[in-house]
Design a protein around this motif. Sequence first.
Motif, short mmCIF file in Angstrom:
data_model
loop_
_atom_site.label_atom_id
_atom_site.label_comp_id
_atom_site.label_asym_id
_atom_site.label_seq_id
_atom_site.Cartn_x
_atom_site.Cartn_y
_atom_site.Cartn_z
N GLU A 132 -10.16 22.22 13.24
CA GLU A 132 -9.50 21.22 12.40
C GLU A 132 -8.95 20.06 13.23
O GLU A 132 -8.98 18.91 12.80
CB GLU A 132 -8.37 21.87 11.60
N LYS B 253 -9.95 16.26 12.46
CA LYS B 253 -8.89 15.31 12.13
C LYS B 253 -8.98 14.08 13.02
O LYS B 253 -8.84 12.94 12.56
CB LYS B 253 -7.52 15.97 12.28
N ASP C 241 -7.23 20.27 5.64
CA ASP C 241 -6.74 19.28 4.67
C ASP C 241 -6.11 18.14 5.46
O ASP C 241 -5.20 18.36 6.26
CB ASP C 241 -5.71 19.93 3.74
N PHE C 242 -6.61 16.94 5.26
CA PHE C 242 -6.15 15.80 6.03
C PHE C 242 -5.22 14.93 5.17
O PHE C 242 -5.65 14.38 4.15
CB PHE C 242 -7.33 14.97 6.54
N VAL C 243 -3.98 14.84 5.59
CA VAL C 243 -2.99 14.06 4.85
C VAL C 243 -3.43 12.60 4.81
O VAL C 243 -3.98 12.07 5.77
CB VAL C 243 -1.61 14.19 5.52
N ASN C 244 -3.18 11.94 3.68
CA ASN C 244 -3.51 10.52 3.47
C ASN C 244 -5.01 10.27 3.32
O ASN C 244 -5.46 9.13 3.38
CB ASN C 244 -2.95 9.64 4.59
N HIS C 245 -5.79 11.34 3.18
CA HIS C 245 -7.22 11.20 2.93
C HIS C 245 -7.58 12.06 1.71
O HIS C 245 -7.22 13.23 1.65
CB HIS C 245 -8.05 11.65 4.13
N LYS C 246 -8.28 11.47 0.76
CA LYS C 246 -8.63 12.20 -0.45
C LYS C 246 -9.85 13.08 -0.21
O LYS C 246 -10.88 12.63 0.27
CB LYS C 246 -8.94 11.21 -1.58
N LYS C 247 -9.71 14.35 -0.54
CA LYS C 247 -10.82 15.30 -0.42
C LYS C 247 -11.61 15.33 -1.72
O LYS C 247 -11.04 15.46 -2.80
CB LYS C 247 -10.29 16.69 -0.09
#
Length: 495
Positions: free
Chosen positions: A88, A92, A112-118
């Motif tokens: 990860e 990232k 899960d990357f904050v500030n990026h929409k999955k």
Amino acid sequence: MLTNTDWLEYRNVHSPDKEAIVDKSISYSYEDLHNRVNYLSAYFLQNGVQSGEIVPVILHHHSQFIITVFALWRIGAIVAPLSPKFPETELKKLVLFLDCRVYISEETSEFDFVNHKKITPDLTYKKSFSGNSLWNINKPGGAIIIFTSGTTSIPKGVLISFDSLYNSFTAISKFDNYGSHDTFLASLPFNHIGGFSIIIRSLLCGGTLLLPQNTSHGGILEGILKLNPTLISLVPTVLNRLVKSGIKPNPKLRSVYVGGASSSESTIKGALKAGYPIIKVYGSTETSAMVCAYRPSLITGNINASGYALPGNSIYISDQYNKPAPKGMEGEIVIESPALFTEYFKNLEETQEKKKNKNYYTGDIGVIDSNGLLTVFMRRTDLIISGGENISPIELEKEIAKLNFIKEVYVLGVDDDDWGQVVVAVFTTNNNNIPENENVIRQHLLKSLPSFKIPKFFIQLKHIPKNEMGKPNRNKLLKIILQDVRLNTSQDREE
């Protein structure tokens, strides 16, 4: 030339019933594939994906990846394939580097990357895309960004256009006479140009893409046996295991491309003796895959040669003054090709250094004989190529040096018949806990790096020999390393 043309739409019009993909027990015709791509294109638009933006695709080696890429291209996005096998932390780093808003991954992915929409591809979505396809439309940007390891730990995102992908296909197709009868085994990871270009070749010639159970060495060997492809691309590691297994080539197999690492003479000779139709190739991400190809022969020799320039490409050797060197003189390999990359993403300085007057200065060392046959001696100074993977020694050295007990560390590649090269880390410490030190270093690296980058051998020394410039003496280190008895034992690296 299929300029400004949606390649999949072209196939749907001209050969809709032709089998496009075989993925385990599932088969898609070109019409099936076209329709699924249409649905997914509409789904991505509904979820806010925009034309011209970069979208990382972090999916496994399945048909879902291909449908996703084609759907993103249809709505005008630029695809950045990333391996879901990466830790990860590395994913990232790459996602942040791309300055993207969204990324594509599977529902079960743990990162899960904050500030990026999955966005997870929904292959059950049935609303069809109704706009004009933006696939292959001439516009600023490109088709894909492929990451390749350089000689530093800074990621190098290679931006490649649709034209370059098409021109690369045209060159090898003219050499090897592709046709709709051909079946291509997807034997290399899709986040590498070697694996991604297999998708493009199969699509553009109207052939069939065969997906193995997985891309482990065992999975590839099983795919060769059960799927009977006509064309396969292998790293020397898998070719060596294929020959040692005693598996004979199926009658349909007409070409085995070998590249991605320095293949040993014994491996190539063994494959030729076993009846495998070997084609040695040379190229890189920056050339959109292969620009040289050559059929070695046990009769004519030249087993170690790398190939002749493919149609539409030219190659010369540059001397120390950046002038074309005479035939037979060793120097830097320079390539002129319509398949060259556009730029290194966010790295104008290196782009200008490597691309000059429509030429690509590879940094590789080789020689061209009087007949135009290229032999590559060294692939990029210091870069290690093991099992087809590019590994930066500097990245490893920086990570190992973070441990408090490390005094000095030097990472290098050692030639190996099976892997091409194996990674060896030589280090000195502030303590004498030799067995414990090796385990601590290995576990430390596994926290932030993929397993293929982890050194196969760790050697602790009292001091690292230096040259007169105060730099590690590579030749002396190689002698020390080759005396290590572990290098003469067979150990399987984790795949």
